[in-house]
Design an enzyme around this catalytic site. Sequence first.
Site, mmCIF file in Angstrom:
data_model
loop_
_atom_site.group_PDB
_atom_site.id
_atom_site.type_symbol
_atom_site.label_atom_id
_atom_site.label_comp_id
_atom_site.label_asym_id
_atom_site.label_seq_id
_atom_site.Cartn_x
_atom_site.Cartn_y
_atom_site.Cartn_z
ATOM 1 N N CYS A 1 0.483 2.387 9.685
ATOM 2 C CA CYS A 1 0.056 2.612 11.075
ATOM 3 C C CYS A 1 0.676 1.585 12.003
ATOM 4 O O CYS A 1 0.229 0.430 12.054
ATOM 5 C CB CYS A 1 -1.468 2.563 11.176
ATOM 6 S SG CYS A 1 -2.081 2.857 12.861
ATOM 7 N N CYS B 1 -1.690 0.321 14.766
ATOM 8 C CA CYS B 1 -2.704 -0.614 14.274
ATOM 9 C C CYS B 1 -2.123 -2.008 14.030
ATOM 10 O O CYS B 1 -2.756 -3.016 14.343
ATOM 11 C CB CYS B 1 -3.299 -0.112 12.956
ATOM 12 S SG CYS B 1 -3.824 1.603 12.947
ATOM 13 N N ASP B 2 -0.933 -2.069 13.447
ATOM 14 C CA ASP B 2 -0.444 -3.325 12.879
ATOM 15 C C ASP B 2 0.820 -3.886 13.513
ATOM 16 O O ASP B 2 1.258 -4.978 13.140
ATOM 17 C CB ASP B 2 -0.196 -3.134 11.377
ATOM 18 C CG ASP B 2 -1.463 -2.751 10.628
ATOM 19 O OD1 ASP B 2 -2.549 -3.208 11.042
ATOM 20 O OD2 ASP B 2 -1.375 -2.001 9.645
#
Length: 307
Positions: free
Chosen positions: A131, A134-135
């Site tokens: 992701c 997300c990261d």
Amino acid sequence: MRDVIIIGSGPAGLTAAVYTARANLNPLLIEGLEAGGQLMMTTEVENYPGFRSGVLGPDLMAEMRAQAERFGTEIVQGDVSALELGSAPFTVSTNTGTHQTKSLILATGATARLLGLESERKLMGHGVSTCATCDGYFFRDKPIVVVGGGDSAMEEATFLTKFASHVTLVHRREEFRASKIMQDKARANGKISFELNTVIEEIRGIELGVVNGVTLRNTTSGLGKDLEVEGVFVAIGHTPNTSLVHGQIELDDNGYIIPQRGTETSVRGVFACGDVQDHVYRQAITAAGSGCMAAIDAERYLESTAV
């Protein structure tokens, strides 16, 4: 006979449990074999509201679980083996028994497709991610690799150039599946380079506990080479966990549940939330939000059908 059964224990399922429990519906939540969902494979979560210093994925799920139990949710371990959704009440069969319910909330999520490397599994959350949204923030000024050839891979590679010092896009074929506009956008970005007809044979760094490189192999020449990177983003798609409802609920061409009215599915009294019906956003916060929606929809459905 249950008022509501929830299948799945990620952010969507546990939020639905909190809301249905507070509505005095005495929900039964069946965790599934992968309790906690994809956040159990995530280390630091910095984009979930309310945690200004971030929170570990497993810790966030433990708090959500405890909150659901606090309001009276009954949580059972195990996996659902079959569903009978012909008409209410619905039958939910597990490896430990059978349950009947007036309404059902599906929060079974989606599973990220992986390369199948042991090093990938061991370094997940320690430099390996599925992701970018997300990261990506954790890879500021670091070189990274994105694996894939579709629109998602192009989108993630382009997005990650906001953070990474350089992005190498690795694809096993000569031609991309991505749309031309997405390809053109990626090719025009000076921070992206391409390794075509290439696969990742190994992700290095297990002994350090963090990614420090990859070993590539060209599928045409057979030649291998090492690339020093600090992150590997796998963008080869997701598989929605809908095998239980095939032939019973309307799905799209990729197998995702299609909501009909709010979160209600094509079967009256059956609701869906989280990544099992979302192939666009796939965030913990959007999953939790849709879990709230499904719980409210289920409560209103039960009120409308009460005798």
